[in-house]
Scaffold this motif. Structure first.
Motif, short mmCIF file in Angstrom:
data_model
loop_
_atom_site.label_atom_id
_atom_site.label_comp_id
_atom_site.label_asym_id
_atom_site.label_seq_id
_atom_site.Cartn_x
_atom_site.Cartn_y
_atom_site.Cartn_z
N ARG A 57 -1.69 12.60 24.73
CA ARG A 57 -2.49 11.98 23.68
C ARG A 57 -3.77 11.40 24.25
O ARG A 57 -4.79 11.34 23.58
CB ARG A 57 -1.65 10.90 22.99
N ASN A 99 1.13 13.58 16.84
CA ASN A 99 0.83 12.49 17.76
C ASN A 99 -0.37 12.85 18.62
O ASN A 99 -1.26 12.03 18.84
CB ASN A 99 2.03 12.22 18.66
N ALA A 132 4.38 4.07 23.07
CA ALA A 132 3.67 3.80 21.80
C ALA A 132 3.35 5.06 21.04
O ALA A 132 2.27 5.20 20.47
CB ALA A 132 2.40 2.97 22.06
N LEU A 133 4.27 6.01 21.03
CA LEU A 133 4.07 7.20 20.20
C LEU A 133 4.30 6.80 18.75
O LEU A 133 5.09 5.90 18.47
CB LEU A 133 5.05 8.30 20.60
N TYR A 134 3.61 7.49 17.84
CA TYR A 134 3.79 7.18 16.42
C TYR A 134 5.15 7.73 16.01
O TYR A 134 5.36 8.94 16.02
CB TYR A 134 2.67 7.79 15.60
N PRO A 135 6.10 6.85 15.64
CA PRO A 135 7.49 7.28 15.51
C PRO A 135 7.74 8.29 14.38
O PRO A 135 8.68 9.04 14.44
CB PRO A 135 8.25 5.97 15.24
N HIS A 136 6.86 8.27 13.38
CA HIS A 136 7.12 9.12 12.22
C HIS A 136 6.37 10.45 12.29
O HIS A 136 6.42 11.24 11.37
CB HIS A 136 6.71 8.37 10.96
N MET A 137 5.64 10.66 13.39
CA MET A 137 4.87 11.90 13.49
C MET A 137 5.47 12.78 14.57
O MET A 137 5.90 12.29 15.61
CB MET A 137 3.43 11.59 13.90
N PHE A 154 -3.71 13.19 16.31
CA PHE A 154 -4.11 12.10 15.41
C PHE A 154 -5.55 11.63 15.65
O PHE A 154 -6.35 11.53 14.72
CB PHE A 154 -3.13 10.94 15.56
N GLY A 155 -5.87 11.38 16.92
CA GLY A 155 -7.21 10.88 17.26
C GLY A 155 -8.30 11.87 16.89
O GLY A 155 -9.34 11.50 16.34
#
Lengths: 372, 304
Positions: free
Chosen positions: A147, A96, A86-91, A99-100
């Motif tokens: 992450r 990634n 579930a990594l953010y595909p566009h980052m 982000f938090g």
């Protein structure tokens, strides 16, 4: 600190289907708790309720003494690693990871420092400027781990994190995660872990304690050795251990010299230790449980020997899994290759069961009656 | 010895046979390819002919347009473009292009924003009445546009919005285009929700999830939406015709018709020239976005 406490947790879906039936679980601060069970046992649902991704229909969950039932996932002090990363595909990996922290309004310098720190621990520095699709499965899972780590959460949640990896990588990631947990604990950081898996090898090798679940209920919570040696019921006995424990219907007979189990035309006398453990109210109709590893070849004049007809034999290199028939009942037996070859000429062997490791289960309730 | 030679010659025979076979196959393959492309080219040309003729005719003079069916002008002239651009009104065609832009820009931007938000709501949240609301959304897809024209006209007339651009784009700002919402919902359903859950665990609120996680993943679909909306609005004739009455507010689609109305013996080459210009923005935008657009409409079902 970050102990996790689950009280009478229930989950009922919109259609009326009840997935979780009153689960009670205490996870101590810094403990590595594994939830294990076959698919559909609601282990993932339970984890998702802890994370706040699933609503809670009954009971409550508290983290560090604070009830979190109505808190958003981001406010619970948890971090989660997902099965498919579930990594953010566009980052890029760097974003990634951060982000938090960025959402939490951390300062830029602090974010950079923590990204660097986590990247070093997980050896992902060269990957920081890549996109998730440029990563291999193992790398992606390390980023996903990063992450979670970077947030310094109170409780780490893992949802079958290794099941998308190949066997070799899985083994090395297993070690890595356990190492990481040990290191966090040594540093005095919050390191409570709830780890969901369907793989009993993962459960046995990683967990401080293991919670075996079936159909939304807890079957047993114990450390790996206890779970293996003293399974409380048929389900745990059959679920833990490879190959599966032999479970054969038998009659419990009480004689002057102690208990014996009769199945087919064979009689298995219990050893003195096990004899003493049989509950007084044990029924006659029982299931005999004996691990494949708890057989050995019997000597020529062994009066307790069991005659076994050898069927299919699985050759595993250092040992064999032999499927044998004893007194009409089917057993699997694990024996060293050399010994087995010698002994099995002519299609039958004489085996001796380890009488002190025979389990006796109440056939009706499934409870182990040889634990007293 | 002789046995080996025999074997060798047998092997040579087999090789030669295989080579002959391959050559035959290759010839057949080439022949069928030529045939295939010939048919495709012919049909393609047939389809494109009206467009080619349009472009060609826009460079012809009026007399030639009706005298020859070919599309290459004998005596190319730009007069159609020059005069057409001036129009017979006080305004040049530039004004009408600008008007079109004034309608398209807010319409496209607000469509993308509102449809993404509504689709996200339908695809990812559970709320009471969701099924009924979604069903009624789909039902409006089945409703012919014409049915709502009159009530809509009365409504906008009550609001005093007649002869303004508001009736043309405001409905789109409230996700009035059910088709786009439906398309985005389908696209979202094919994306696993794990990334959004990860973002929620990372502390993102719903709108942050939409903005930072969902929107970037939806990009190909959003580009398709923008593109469709751009082309449909560019080509929309009935909407402006109903709501706009002053010439200075006319978009290109109305202006084209205007040039037919006002000239008594109208100059077809002007109209054709302006038609070519009116087609240009759609074509340019389409080819620029083609890559994403194809990804957007085809990825709906299989991306995962």
């Amino acid at each position: 600190m970050a102990q996790l406490s689950i009280r009478n947790l229930e989950k009922t879906y919109g259609g009326g289907f009840k997935a979780v039936h009153g689960v009670d679980l205490e996870v101590a601060d810094g403990e590595f708790m594994v939830l294990v069970g076959p698919s559909g046992c609601a282990k993932s649902t339970t984890l998702r309720m802890i994370a706040g991704l699933e609503t809670i229909s009954g009971g409550h969950i508290s983290i560090g003494g604070k009830v979190v039932n109505n808190l958003a996932p981001g406010d619970r002090g948890i971090a989660m690693v997902f099965q498919n990363y579930a990594l953010y595909p566009h980052m890029k990996v760097r974003k990634n990871l951060s982000f938090g922290l960025k959402l939490a309004g951390e300062k830029k310098a602090e974010i950079e420092r923590r990204v660097a720190e986590v990247a070093e621990v997980l050896e992902i520095e060269p990957l920081l400027d890549r996109l998730p699709r440029q990563l291999s499965g193992g790398q992606a899972q390390r980023v996903a781990l990063g992450r979670a780590l970077i947030k310094k959460p109170e409780v780490f949640l893992f949802d079958e994190p290794l099941s998308n990896l190949d066997a070799k990588l899985r083994a090395s990631m297993r070690v890595r995660i356990t190492e990481l947990h040990r290191r966090l604990k040594a540093q005095g950081r919050s390191s409570t872990v709830v780890y969901v898996t369907h793989d009993q090898v993962e459960a046995m090798t990683m967990g401080d304690r293991i919670c075996v679940m079936k159909e939304g209920r807890i079957m047993q919570v114990a450390d790996p050795a206890t779970l293996y040696e003293r399974p409380e019921n048929l389900f745990v006995a059959g679920f833990i251990g490879m190959p599966e424990m032999n479970l054969v219907e038998a009659r419990l007979e009480r004689g002057p010299e102690g208990h014996a189990l009769r199945f087919g035309d064979q009689v298995l006398r219990l050893g003195p230790e096990q004899n003493a453990r049989i509950a007084a109210n044990a029924p006659e109709e029982v299931t005999l449980g004996l691990r494949p590893q708890h057989f050995r070849l019997a000597g020529p004049d062994d009066s307790h020997a069991l005659e076994a007809q050898v069927g299919k034999v699985d050759f595993l290199g250092h040992e064999v899994d032999a499927h044998v028939t004893i007194g009409g009942a089917k057993f699997t037996v694990v024996l060293p290759v050399e010994l087995f070859r010698e002994a099995s000429r002519g299609g039958s062997i004489r085996l001796r069961a380890d009488e002190n490791r025979v389990h006796v289960f109440d056939r009706a309730s499934g409870a182990n009656v040889s634990l007293a | 010895m002789s046995q080996t030679m025999l074997d060798d010659s047998a092997a040579l025979d087999a090789d030669a046979e295989a080579a002959r076979h391959l050559a035959l196959q290759e010839r057949r393959r080439r022949l069928s390819m030529i045939l295939r492309y010939a048919v495709l080219t012919a049909v393609g040309f047939l389809m494109l002919y009206p467009l080619l003729w349009l472009i060609g005719a826009s460079f012809k003079n009026n007399a030639e347009i009706f005298s020859s069916p070919g599309f290459i002008p004998k005596d190319p002239t730009l007069s159609g473009y020059v005069k057409g651009w001036e129009t017979s009104t006080p305004y040049s065609f530039g004004r009408f292009f600008w008007n079109t832009f004034l309608i398209i820009a807010p319409k496209v931007v607000f469509t993308v924003i509102s449809c993404a938000a509504v689709a996200y709501g339908f695809a990812r949240f559970q709320f009471p009445g969701k099924r009924i609301l979604f069903a009624s959304l789909i039902a409006t897809l089945l409703l012919p546009n014409v049915v709502t024209r009159i009530p809509q006209y009365l409504l906008f007339s009550e609001m005093g919005w007649l002869d303004s651009y508001l009736p043309l784009w405001v409905p789109s700002a409230f996700a009035g285009d059910a088709f786009f919402v439906f398309m985005l919902v389908q696209f979202l359903r094919s994306i696993p929700p794990d990334m959004e859950e990860a973002a929620r665990v990372d502390g993102a609120k719903s709108w942050q999830v939409l903005l930072f996680i969902v929107a970037p993943m939806l990009t190909p679909a959003l580009i398709s939406v923008a593109l469709f909306q751009f082309m449909w609005t560019m080509n929309d004739f009935l909407g402006p015709l109903i709501y706009l009455s002053s010439v200075e507010k006319f978009p290109v689609s109305l202006a084209l018709k205007l040039s037919i109305d006002t000239s008594e013996a109208f100059d077809w080459n002007r109209i054709l020239a302006m038609s070519v210009l009116a087609l240009a923005p759609s074509l340019v935008v389409f080819f620029m976005a083609q890559k994403y657009f194809i990804e957007g409409i085809s990825a709906g079902g299989v991306k995962g």
